[in-house]
Design a protein around this motif. Structure first.
Motif, PDB file in Angstrom:
ATOM      1  N   MET A   1       1.808  59.291  62.250  1.00  0.00           N
ATOM      2  CA  MET A   1       2.752  58.299  62.783  1.00  0.00           C
ATOM      3  C   MET A   1       2.078  56.928  62.755  1.00  0.00           C
ATOM      4  SD  MET A   1       4.637  58.293  66.505  1.00  0.00           S
ATOM      5  CE  MET A   1       5.541  59.785  66.096  1.00  0.00           C
ATOM      6  N   ASN A   3       0.750  53.171  63.551  1.00  0.00           N
ATOM      7  CA  ASN A   3       0.368  52.500  64.784  1.00  0.00           C
ATOM      8  C   ASN A   3       1.459  51.548  65.218  1.00  0.00           C
ATOM      9  OD1 ASN A   3      -1.088  50.451  66.503  1.00  0.00           O
ATOM     10  ND2 ASN A   3      -2.736  51.914  66.114  1.00  0.00           N
ATOM     11  N   ALA A   4       1.697  51.471  66.530  1.00  0.00           N
ATOM     12  CA  ALA A   4       2.774  50.615  67.028  1.00  0.00           C
ATOM     13  C   ALA A   4       2.463  49.133  66.852  1.00  0.00           C
ATOM     14  CB  ALA A   4       3.035  50.926  68.502  1.00  0.00           C
ATOM     15  N   LEU A  17       5.704  48.305  76.867  1.00  0.00           N
ATOM     16  CA  LEU A  17       5.932  49.654  76.387  1.00  0.00           C
ATOM     17  C   LEU A  17       7.055  50.307  77.181  1.00  0.00           C
ATOM     18  CD1 LEU A  17       2.168  50.642  76.271  1.00  0.00           C
ATOM     19  CD2 LEU A  17       3.577  50.030  74.292  1.00  0.00           C
ATOM     20  N   GLU A  88       1.886  58.571  79.295  1.00  0.00           N
ATOM     21  CA  GLU A  88       3.111  58.252  78.565  1.00  0.00           C
ATOM     22  C   GLU A  88       2.981  56.912  77.847  1.00  0.00           C
ATOM     23  OE1 GLU A  88       6.094  58.404  81.544  1.00  0.00           O
ATOM     24  OE2 GLU A  88       6.027  60.583  81.748  1.00  0.00           O
ATOM     25  N   ARG A  91       0.855  57.351  74.730  1.00  0.00           N
ATOM     26  CA  ARG A  91       1.649  57.963  73.664  1.00  0.00           C
ATOM     27  C   ARG A  91       2.607  56.941  73.035  1.00  0.00           C
ATOM     28  NH1 ARG A  91       2.046  62.337  77.681  1.00  0.00           N
ATOM     29  NH2 ARG A  91       0.457  63.893  77.141  1.00  0.00           N
ATOM     30  N   ALA A  92       3.160  56.068  73.872  1.00  0.00           N
ATOM     31  CA  ALA A  92       4.087  55.051  73.360  1.00  0.00           C
ATOM     32  C   ALA A  92       3.398  54.060  72.423  1.00  0.00           C
ATOM     33  CB  ALA A  92       4.735  54.304  74.525  1.00  0.00           C
ATOM     34  N   LEU A  93       2.072  53.928  72.534  1.00  0.00           N
ATOM     35  CA  LEU A  93       1.331  53.045  71.639  1.00  0.00           C
ATOM     36  C   LEU A  93       1.259  53.587  70.209  1.00  0.00           C
ATOM     37  CD1 LEU A  93      -1.598  52.127  74.036  1.00  0.00           C
ATOM     38  CD2 LEU A  93      -0.094  50.453  72.955  1.00  0.00           C
ATOM     39  N   ARG A  94       1.472  54.909  70.043  1.00  0.00           N
ATOM     40  CA  ARG A  94       1.443  55.560  68.729  1.00  0.00           C
ATOM     41  C   ARG A  94       0.143  55.241  67.986  1.00  0.00           C
ATOM     42  NH1 ARG A  94       6.570  53.220  68.278  1.00  0.00           N
ATOM     43  NH2 ARG A  94       6.099  52.299  66.255  1.00  0.00           N
ATOM     44  N   LEU A  95      -0.963  55.465  68.652  1.00  0.00           N
ATOM     45  CA  LEU A  95      -2.266  55.194  68.066  1.00  0.00           C
ATOM     46  C   LEU A  95      -2.596  56.237  67.001  1.00  0.00           C
ATOM     47  CD1 LEU A  95      -4.135  54.436  71.408  1.00  0.00           C
ATOM     48  CD2 LEU A  95      -3.363  52.755  69.722  1.00  0.00           C
ATOM     49  N   GLU A  96      -3.294  55.795  65.968  1.00  0.00           N
ATOM     50  CA  GLU A  96      -3.648  56.698  64.881  1.00  0.00           C
ATOM     51  C   GLU A  96      -4.812  57.603  65.243  1.00  0.00           C
ATOM     52  OE1 GLU A  96      -4.323  54.025  61.667  1.00  0.00           O
ATOM     53  OE2 GLU A  96      -2.185  53.718  61.260  1.00  0.00           O
ATOM     54  N   SER A  98      -7.053  59.329  68.741  1.00  0.00           N
ATOM     55  CA  SER A  98      -7.106  59.464  70.192  1.00  0.00           C
ATOM     56  C   SER A  98      -8.072  58.412  70.736  1.00  0.00           C
ATOM     57  CB  SER A  98      -7.598  60.864  70.580  1.00  0.00           C
ATOM     58  OG  SER A  98      -6.678  61.845  70.176  1.00  0.00           O
TER      59      SER A  98
END
Length: 272
Positions: A1, A3-4, A17, A88, A91-96, A98
């Motif tokens: 996914m 990255n945001a 976010l 949460e 997770r909303a940051l959609r990091l590539e 951890s």
């Protein structure tokens, strides 16, 4: 996914976010392995500004406003609900990758509880000036601060708060910084402060800490009166994969008091 926020540069970007129907605000800067910074109860996210600027040369740095701070909506349900909201938001940051979770004081307790409740959320933890549980005198200190603030307002305990952040000698040598931090403390929403005091006074994670599977770096300022070094030593002893570092000359917010010293202590650990 994806990255945001793929283009956050060295000067940073303020983001909001969406977490369900609520919001968590943050500042994102730099690029590289992500590090999420969680601030103390007595010091908002700006207490990480000097460290964030240094870290952003090698890392993507996310300075979260904990629930009830900045533009982040408060959450009912104690420290567990705060930890869930933080998970949460991450997770909303959609990091590539951890992230490394780095928490100071109250933020350290939140980071630890987030890792306990959401084991896959972080690759590593840096826990600065926190522990697994307070002693009874430590618990009573939170009750006393909350009671005094309820009766007379946060201004009545501002001197106590500053003493918990900085040793007297440091305060005398850096009056402008202390006044800046006092103003930040007085801007904390009273309900957020009282809820956090109640949560910390009741907190005991000693039975759960041995289940934390990720590597942890535990740091503490040798002059920390809020979360004394023995608390951090106990925490490190309970964790299955932890290293303990004592920071000479520092108190409760070493990343603000001595950012270069703090960076030197964590740089190898967060680079892995």
């Amino acid at each position: 996914m994806p990255n945001a926020f793929p283009s956050a540069g060295p000067h940073g970007e303020d983001v909001c976010l969406a977490v369900g129907d609520e919001a968590v605000t943050a500042r994102v800067l730099g690029a590289g392995r992500p590090v999420v910074l969680l601030h103390s109860l007595l010091a908002d996210r700006s207490s990480f500004d000097p460290l964030a600027a240094l870290l952003a040369t090698t890392h993507r740095v996310i300075l979260l406003d904990l629930p009830g701070f900045g533009g982040s909506r408060s959450v009912a349900g104690g420290l567990e609900a705060v930890a869930d909201r933080v998970a949460e938001a991450i997770r909303a940051l959609r990091l590539e990758q951890s992230p490394v979770l780095l928490g100071n004081g109250y933020g350290g307790f939140v980071a630890l509880l987030t890792a306990i409740r959401h084991p896959s959320i972080a690759a590593r933890l840096v826990l600065a000036d926190c522990g697994a549980a307070f002693s009874e005198p430590g618990r009573q200190a939170f009750r006393n601060m909350s009671a005094a603030a309820s009766a007379k307002g946060l201004a009545a305990i501002a001197d106590v708060a500053m003493r918990r952040l900085f040793a007297p000698a440091f305060q005398e040598a850096h009056p402008a910084l202390v006044e800046q931090r006092r103003a930040r403390f007085l801007a904390v929403h009273p309900e957020t402060f009282h809820a956090a005091c109640a949560a910390l006074a009741a907190l005991d994670l000693r039975a759960q800490v041995p289940g934390v599977a990720v590597p942890v770096l535990v740091l503490v300022g040798e002059q920390d009166e809020a979360t004394p070094p023995e608390m951090a030593r106990e925490l490190a002893s309970l964790l299955p994969d932890a290293r303990f570092v004592l920071l000479p000359g520092c108190a409760h917010v070493p990343q603000l008091q001595a950012p270069q010293q703090f960076l030197a202590a964590i740089s190898e650990f967060v680079a892995r």
